[in-house]
Design an enzyme around this catalytic site. Structure first.
Site, PDB file in Angstrom:
ATOM      1  N   ARG A 216       5.256  -3.805   3.011  1.00 36.07           N
ATOM      2  CA  ARG A 216       4.758  -2.832   2.036  1.00 36.07           C
ATOM      3  C   ARG A 216       4.772  -3.467   0.654  1.00 36.07           C
ATOM      4  O   ARG A 216       5.276  -4.560   0.469  1.00 36.07           O
ATOM      5  CB  ARG A 216       5.627  -1.566   2.059  1.00 36.07           C
ATOM      6  CG  ARG A 216       7.113  -1.903   1.972  1.00 36.07           C
ATOM      7  CD  ARG A 216       7.929  -0.920   1.256  1.00 36.07           C
ATOM      8  NE  ARG A 216       7.563  -0.809  -0.137  1.00 36.07           N
ATOM      9  CZ  ARG A 216       7.950  -1.678  -1.089  1.00 36.07           C
ATOM     10  NH1 ARG A 216       8.699  -2.738  -0.820  1.00 36.07           N
ATOM     11  NH2 ARG A 216       7.586  -1.491  -2.335  1.00 36.07           N
TER      12      ARG A 216
ATOM     13  N   ASP B 219      -0.382  -0.211  -7.471  1.00 34.00           N
ATOM     14  CA  ASP B 219      -1.118  -0.384  -6.212  1.00 34.00           C
ATOM     15  C   ASP B 219      -2.608  -0.593  -6.442  1.00 34.00           C
ATOM     16  O   ASP B 219      -3.288  -1.231  -5.645  1.00 34.00           O
ATOM     17  CB  ASP B 219      -0.872   0.810  -5.294  1.00 34.00           C
ATOM     18  CG  ASP B 219       0.524   0.713  -4.710  1.00 34.00           C
ATOM     19  OD1 ASP B 219       1.473   1.167  -5.377  1.00 34.00           O
ATOM     20  OD2 ASP B 219       0.662   0.119  -3.633  1.00 34.00           O
TER      21      ASP B 219
ATOM     22  N   ARG C 218      -3.896   1.066   5.257  1.00 36.82           N
ATOM     23  CA  ARG C 218      -3.425   1.922   4.152  1.00 36.82           C
ATOM     24  C   ARG C 218      -4.516   1.862   3.072  1.00 36.82           C
ATOM     25  O   ARG C 218      -5.040   0.778   2.783  1.00 36.82           O
ATOM     26  CB  ARG C 218      -2.083   1.437   3.569  1.00 36.82           C
ATOM     27  CG  ARG C 218      -0.919   1.571   4.562  1.00 36.82           C
ATOM     28  CD  ARG C 218       0.422   1.285   3.879  1.00 36.82           C
ATOM     29  NE  ARG C 218       0.839   2.378   3.017  1.00 36.82           N
ATOM     30  CZ  ARG C 218       1.842   2.279   2.144  1.00 36.82           C
ATOM     31  NH1 ARG C 218       2.492   1.134   2.003  1.00 36.82           N
ATOM     32  NH2 ARG C 218       2.196   3.314   1.402  1.00 36.82           N
TER      33      ARG C 218
ATOM     34  N   ALA D 156       1.996  -3.671  -2.839  1.00 36.04           N
ATOM     35  CA  ALA D 156       0.601  -4.101  -2.915  1.00 36.04           C
ATOM     36  C   ALA D 156       0.389  -5.611  -2.684  1.00 36.04           C
ATOM     37  O   ALA D 156      -0.441  -6.001  -1.848  1.00 36.04           O
ATOM     38  CB  ALA D 156       0.008  -3.656  -4.256  1.00 36.04           C
TER      39      ALA D 156
HETATM   40  O1  MRU Z   1       4.367   2.796  -0.322  1.00 37.39           O
HETATM   41  P1  MRU Z   1       4.773   1.454  -0.870  1.00 37.39           P
HETATM   42  O2  MRU Z   1       6.230   1.182  -0.706  1.00 37.39           O
HETATM   43  O3  MRU Z   1       3.901   0.340  -0.346  1.00 37.39           O
HETATM   44  O4  MRU Z   1       4.484   1.577  -2.427  1.00 37.39           O
HETATM   45  C1  MRU Z   1       4.751   0.470  -3.227  1.00 37.39           C
HETATM   46  C2  MRU Z   1       4.560   0.723  -4.663  1.00 37.39           C
HETATM   47  O5  MRU Z   1       4.137   1.764  -5.098  1.00 37.39           O
HETATM   48  C3  MRU Z   1       4.822  -0.441  -5.562  1.00 37.39           C
HETATM   49  O6  MRU Z   1       5.286  -0.011  -6.809  1.00 37.39           O
HETATM   50  C4  MRU Z   1       3.507  -1.219  -5.777  1.00 37.39           C
HETATM   51  O7  MRU Z   1       2.916  -1.535  -4.543  1.00 37.39           O
HETATM   52  C5  MRU Z   1       3.710  -2.459  -6.542  1.00 37.39           C
HETATM   53  S1  MRU Z   1       4.617  -3.656  -5.618  1.00 37.39           S
HETATM   54  C6  MRU Z   1       4.715  -5.075  -6.540  1.00 37.39           C
END
Ligand code: MRU
Length: 352
Positions: free
Chosen positions: A44, A229, A85, A46
């Site tokens: 998980r 994201d 996703r 981004a």
């Molecule tokens: O649902 P997730 O855990 O994938 O969400 C992640 C986030 O919202 C992070 O803040 C974002 O991806 C930035 S990661 C460098």
């Protein structure tokens, strides 16, 4: 250890569903296993999703060759990875970045994916330094920071984005402490960010999700730093749900709200935050924790995984190439911008 890597003939990830209690890796040998790992958030964040998408194309190409898939089947399997996703643009961008090399066979696809992986490592180091430069100039340190979700090494290949900024500041002895909120429903803050900050020796305290805005109002925070994201062309920022409340509180208190993200998170094709698809996740992630119900049986839940912070609340976006200041009218979707502390404005000029 890297969050995601290629291991001989398959993808290896750290399983983020079992941290902080167990540090184990998962070996992903099929498209089904990869798609499942992405959906369950075993991998998980981004940037890590971008690399998962890129390596996924290489994995699919190898499987196609081994099992004799026709072109349509290969396209279908890659499409499943791409849409596993919807909100983080990096996943689709990672897939799309490798697609043009497919004609060269699995080896070419893998080389392209590994280039993307290496680029992510370099981007995190560079944007971390840029974010630290910005905050060092804006605020008299040592800084009391607040972060949300996990934008650390676990969300990337290594190092991190928001936590990359924290690491750079920490190396300069400029971090007084970091407030980490739980990040319900899946507790990326409580489980993952605390684990990372402990590993790297940064002072931190865990706070409940509702506490952050009031702690900011009480003057206990000098700056908020988060990941993203997807960043729309106008500077609106999609990030883990709960980010918007922190941005509002930061703006009201007059402290910087900083978004740390690689250029690959900026999506020039998405004009406004309203156009960003927000992933809706299963209700039971909210009505229960770890399989144990926490609400009366039959309680319905609404579970958006992300929210959108309007550009006007974002003091700075730091990438590996640029510092962008949306609250001063800067527009990230304009593409090229000068490196360093200069502000890119809508008019293409210097706002300072
Ligand atoms: O649902 P997730 O855990 O994938 O969400 C992640 C986030 O919202 C992070 O803040 C974002 O991806 C930035 S990661 C460098």
């Amino acid at each position: 250890m890297r969050t995601i890597e290629w291991a001989d003939d398959h993808i290896r990830i750290i399983d983020q569903t079992v941290l902080p209690h167990e540090l184990v890796t998962l070996e992903l040998r099929t498209v089904d296993e990869l798609v499942d790992a992405i959906r369950r958030l075993a991998v998980r964040g981004a940037p890590a999703l971008g690399v998962a998408g890129a390596l996924g194309v290489a994995l699919a190409a190898r499987t196609a060759q081994a099992e004799g898939w026709d072109a349509e089947r290969l396209r279908h399997e890659i499409g499943r990875i791409r849409s596993a996703r919807p909100t983080a643009v990096n996943l689709a961008a990672g897939v799309d970045g490798v697609l043009p090399t497919l004609a060269g066979g699995p080896g070419a696809a893998l080389r392209s994916a590994l280039d993307l992986l290496a680029a992510d490592v370099a981007a995190c180091r560079a944007l971390g330094e840029r974010g630290a430069d910005f905050l060092q100039a804006e605020v008299n340190g040592p800084l009391r920071l607040h972060t949300h979700c996990n934008a650390g090494a676990l969300a990337c290949v290594e190092w991190g984005t928001a936590l990359g900024v924290v690491r750079s500041l920490h190396a300069r002895r400029l971090v007084a402490g970091v407030l980490v909120d739980e990040t319900r429903p899946l507790l990326q803050g409580a489980r993952l960010t605390t684990w990372e900050l402990r590993e790297i020796g940064v002072e931190h305290q865990l706070v409940s999700d509702g506490a952050g805005p009031a702690l900011i109002q009480r003057g206990l925070v000098d700056a908020v730093v988060v990941g993203a994201d997807r960043i729309a062309a106008n500077g609106d920022v999609a990030n883990k749900v709960g980010t918007y409340a922190l941005a509002l509180a930061a703006a009201r208190a007059g402290i910087p709200f900083v978004v740390a993200a690689p250029e690959s998170t900026i999506d020039p094709a998405t004009a406004h935050g309203d156009d960003i698809e927000i992933e809706m996740r299963p209700e039971d992630e909210v009505t229960s924790w770890s399989g144990v119900p926490i609400a009366p049986e039959g309680t319905r839940a609404l579970n958006p995984a992300f929210d959108v912070t309007p550009a006007e609340l974002v003091r700075a976006i730091v990438t590996e190439r640029r510092l962008i200041q949306p609250s001063r009218g800067a527009v990230p979707g304009t593409g090229d911008g000068p490196p360093g502390p200069r502000t890119v404005t809508a008019a293409g000029g210097d706002a300072r």
